[in-house]
Design an enzyme around this catalytic site. Structure first.
Site, PDB file in Angstrom:
ATOM      1  N   TYR A 103      -0.884  -6.500 -10.909  1.00 31.82           N
ATOM      2  CA  TYR A 103      -1.983  -5.535 -10.880  1.00 31.82           C
ATOM      3  C   TYR A 103      -2.473  -5.181 -12.285  1.00 31.82           C
ATOM      4  O   TYR A 103      -3.567  -4.639 -12.442  1.00 31.82           O
ATOM      5  CB  TYR A 103      -1.575  -4.229 -10.186  1.00 31.82           C
ATOM      6  CG  TYR A 103      -1.133  -4.334  -8.756  1.00 31.82           C
ATOM      7  CD1 TYR A 103      -1.289  -5.518  -8.024  1.00 31.82           C
ATOM      8  CD2 TYR A 103      -0.541  -3.253  -8.126  1.00 31.82           C
ATOM      9  CE1 TYR A 103      -0.865  -5.598  -6.704  1.00 31.82           C
ATOM     10  CE2 TYR A 103      -0.115  -3.326  -6.803  1.00 31.82           C
ATOM     11  CZ  TYR A 103      -0.268  -4.501  -6.104  1.00 31.82           C
ATOM     12  OH  TYR A 103       0.159  -4.572  -4.803  1.00 31.82           O
ATOM     13  N   ILE A 106       0.815   2.485   2.346  1.00 29.96           N
ATOM     14  CA  ILE A 106       0.528   2.814   0.943  1.00 29.96           C
ATOM     15  C   ILE A 106      -0.963   2.575   0.685  1.00 29.96           C
ATOM     16  O   ILE A 106      -1.345   1.663  -0.043  1.00 29.96           O
ATOM     17  CB  ILE A 106       1.416   2.018  -0.029  1.00 29.96           C
ATOM     18  CG1 ILE A 106       1.424   0.523   0.305  1.00 29.96           C
ATOM     19  CG2 ILE A 106       2.833   2.570  -0.046  1.00 29.96           C
ATOM     20  CD1 ILE A 106       2.063  -0.345  -0.778  1.00 29.96           C
ATOM     21  N   ASN A 138      -5.966  10.774   3.267  1.00 29.56           N
ATOM     22  CA  ASN A 138      -4.892   9.825   3.562  1.00 29.56           C
ATOM     23  C   ASN A 138      -3.549  10.539   3.670  1.00 29.56           C
ATOM     24  O   ASN A 138      -2.762  10.283   4.593  1.00 29.56           O
ATOM     25  CB  ASN A 138      -4.825   8.747   2.479  1.00 29.56           C
ATOM     26  CG  ASN A 138      -6.011   7.807   2.502  1.00 29.56           C
ATOM     27  OD1 ASN A 138      -6.748   7.734   3.491  1.00 29.56           O
ATOM     28  ND2 ASN A 138      -6.224   7.086   1.421  1.00 29.56           N
TER      29      ASN A 138
END
Length: 255
Positions: A39, A216, A228
């Site tokens: 990432y 996640i 969320n």
């Protein structure tokens, strides 16, 4: 934090490049932060942790070793690099990101055990494994497999891997839990969203939590981050769950 469980909903950080977004998520209640070498934002996560007014010991930080660094020496070296980028003495969970390229269970996994024994990682995890690959890994590892991270959402329900995780007391962590927005196009979820005064994405997350999976989700919006996190409080009935389980379409997003 218990050693064998994760918070109901964690924060996926892929694509997040603003430390303040990480800090905001922590301050609104996120405690499980998921990143990865590939990432290229472990330093962003570090700066977010530093900005947030929450003790390190209250956080559960996970990262992943990418496929080209899965030879034993590379596992050790790349993990030290990750720890340096994250600003941590140890990481709570280290995954094999994908069992491809340099991955060899008999070579790769003992390096994870070594890191575990040294206290550089608290838990060992794997990601994107098949049941057979999980069984092989379990035979090789001394440390238990704490978590298995896979794509999982209402269009890709992963019943076999969920059952496997339950049998072996492994956390099943769900990435892409809202199917990159596809859940907003599912009438079954739109119906339940109206019933529960929620959004389709919240229903998808609640469906995962109800099964014992750990979604996640990621977002670059504080409003969506709050929504969320609040999804863990939605209680779906058995009829609600059956409505989602009965969706007759399947879409896998990642190969």
């Amino acid at each position: 934090m218990p050693t064998n469980t994760l918070p109901d909903i964690g924060l996926g950080t892929m694509g997040i490049d603003e430390p303040q977004r990480i800090a905001s998520a922590i301050e609104m209640g996120y405690r499980h932060l998921d990143t990865a070498q590939i990432y290229d934002n472990e330093e962003v996560v570090r700066r977010g942790i530093e900005l947030a007014d929450v003790p390190r010991e209250d956080l559960f930080v996970a990262t992943k070793v990418w496929a080209d660094s899965l030879a034993p020496d590379d596992v050790l070296v790349s993990t030290e690099t990750s720890l340096d980028k994250l600003g941590l003495e140890s990481v709570d969970l280290l995954y094999v990101h994908r069992p491809i390229d340099a991955y060899d269970p008999n070579e790769t996994l003992p390096a994870f055990d070594a890191l575990h024994e040294q206290g550089r990682i608290r838990h060992v995890g794997v990601s994107n494994f098949t049941p057979s690959e999980l069984d092989t890994a379990r035979d090789v590892l001394d440390a238990p497999i704490f978590a298995h991270q896979v794509e999982m959402h209402p269009l890709f329900r992963q019943a076999e891997l969920l059952s496997h995780a339950r049998r072996h007391d492994t956390n099943l962590v769900a990435y892409s839990p809202i199917a990159q927005g596809e859940v907003f196009n599912l009438p079954e979820l739109t119906d339940l969203a109206g019933k529960h005064d929620a959004t389709e994405s919240q229903i998808a997350l609640a469906w995962l939590v109800e099964q014992g999976a750990v979604p996640i989700p990621r977002s670059n919006s504080d409003d969506h981050l709050r929504q969320n996190l609040a999804a863990a409080d939605i209680e779906l009935s058995s009829e609600d769950m059956a409505q989602i389980d009965g969706i007759d379409r399947e879409k896998k997003l990642f190969e």
